[in-house]
Design an enzyme around this catalytic site. Structure first.
Site, PDB file in Angstrom:
ATOM      1  N   HIS A  49       0.812  -1.216   0.000  1.00  0.00           N
ATOM      2  CA  HIS A  49       0.000   0.000   0.000  1.00  0.00           C
ATOM      3  C   HIS A  49       0.849   1.272   0.000  1.00  0.00           C
ATOM      4  CE1 HIS A  49      -0.237  -0.551   4.688  1.00  0.00           C
ATOM      5  NE2 HIS A  49       0.952  -0.172   4.304  1.00  0.00           N
ATOM      6  N   ASN A  50       0.343   2.245  -0.751  1.00  0.00           N
ATOM      7  CA  ASN A  50       0.912   3.593  -0.816  1.00  0.00           C
ATOM      8  C   ASN A  50       2.296   3.674  -1.451  1.00  0.00           C
ATOM      9  OD1 ASN A  50      -0.913   3.729   1.990  1.00  0.00           O
ATOM     10  ND2 ASN A  50      -1.158   5.464   0.594  1.00  0.00           N
TER      11      ASN A  50
END
Length: 339
Positions: free
Chosen positions: A236-237
């Protein structure tokens, strides 16, 4: 089917020999038949091609042949990449929605797009011109898929995924799956909801069985022109810049940022919250735990600069001999003490 002259014109090359020779295919030198084009980047490859049956050879400038028609170009490898689609054009998929597909009434499917067998297209989805869902695809709600996109069988897009134009995603890949986020609370791991999405820009290609997690709150981003191999995990991210190359079995921890033109070789692990500078290179099987400056090359586990890592490897290779010499010295010293 092309003549050598036609083909040379299409790729910006020059013909040496009979430009009217007919080329009907392309093949490696050792299996090429009459009518085939082959290519040679080095003199040794040219010799092999001259000994074969190919009707013409694609070569760099400066090459000569007394026996074969040549198509000379600035860079043979780039030229062959241009030639291959001419002989092997992409399959044309008929527009329309297969009877077995399940498409929400609020989805917007362009009339030129194709939705294959057993696809599920959720509420609010947009599918652009000439895009193809080949079969078994699940497109989550409010996802937007641009023009000329191809999702191969069993690709899954979770909700709110954004895909640009001319993106190619191979079979079994999952885009937008839950990020791996937990907090330790009273003896157990409490899940942190991952409510962001994935944004994939234009001209990206993603290999098979890759997983790209959605952002925890914001977006996981794959930059324009980036190419990701098979079996890659992007947490994620993570934000990737433009034209990065990510090879097979690479894993990224969360929130790492890649600048443009980063190259990461196979089986490397990239720690979280790092910054990899523009045109940096990560060698195969590296474990990256610190930021990498623009233009740097790192190797090894844990990773170090390429020069330092090579010195360490050389030193380690000399350890057995150093130990033997140490034992010999110990024996001599012990013998002199006993005397």
């Amino acid at each position: 089917m092309f003549t050598a002259s036609n083909l040379a014109e299409l790729i910006g090359g020059e013909v040496v020999g009979d430009g009217s020779v007919i080329l009907t295919g392309i093949a490696p030198a050792d299996v090429a038949a009459c009518g085939d084009l082959t290519f040679a980047e080095k003199p040794s490859y040219l010799a092999a091609a001259e000994a074969g049956m190919a009707s013409a050879i694609l070569v760099p400038r400066g090459f000569e042949s007394a026996t074969k028609v040549l198509i000379r170009v600035k860079d043979a490898r780039i030229a062959i990449a241009k030639v291959l689609p001419l002989f092997f054009p992409p399959e044309r998929i008929a527009a329309g929605i297969h009877a077995s597909a399940v498409v929400d009434a609020t989805a917007q499917i362009d009339v030129t797009a194709s939705v294959g067998p057993h696809c599920v297209v959720g509420a609010g989805v947009k599918l652009g011109k000439n895009s193809v869902l080949m079969g078994g695809n699940h497109i989550g709600r409010d996802s937007h898929v641009g023009e000329d996109v191809c999702l191969h069988p069993n690709v899954v897009l979770y909700a709110k995924t954004q895909i640009g134009n001319r993106v190619n995603i191979h079979a079994g890949t999952t885009i937008g799956s839950d990020g791996y986020g937990y907090v330790f609370d009273q003896g157990c791991h409490r899940k942190m909801l991952q409510v962001g999405n994935v944004v994939i820009h234009d001209d990206v290609e993603i290999g098979s069985n890759t997983s790209i997690d959605r952002g925890a709150l914001g977006s996981t981003v794959i930059g324009q022109g980036t190419k990701i191999d098979n079996l890659v995990h992007v947490a994620h991210n993570v934000v990737m810049g433009r034209h990065c190359l990510i090879m097979g079995q690479v894993g990224f921890a969360g929130s790492t940022h890649l600048s443009d033109y980063v190259v990461i070789a196979s089986q490397s692990g990239i720690g979280g919250h790092l910054k990899l500078g523009a045109q940096s290179t990560i060698g195969a099987k590296s474990g990256v735990m610190r930021d990498v400056a623009a233009g740097d090359t790192v190797l090894g586990y844990p990773s170090a600069s390429d020069k330092q890592a090579k010195r360490q490897w050389i030193a380690v290779s000399k350890m057995p001999e150093a130990l033997r010499r140490l034992k010999t010295l110990e024996k001599r010293m012990n013998g002199s003490k006993e005397a």
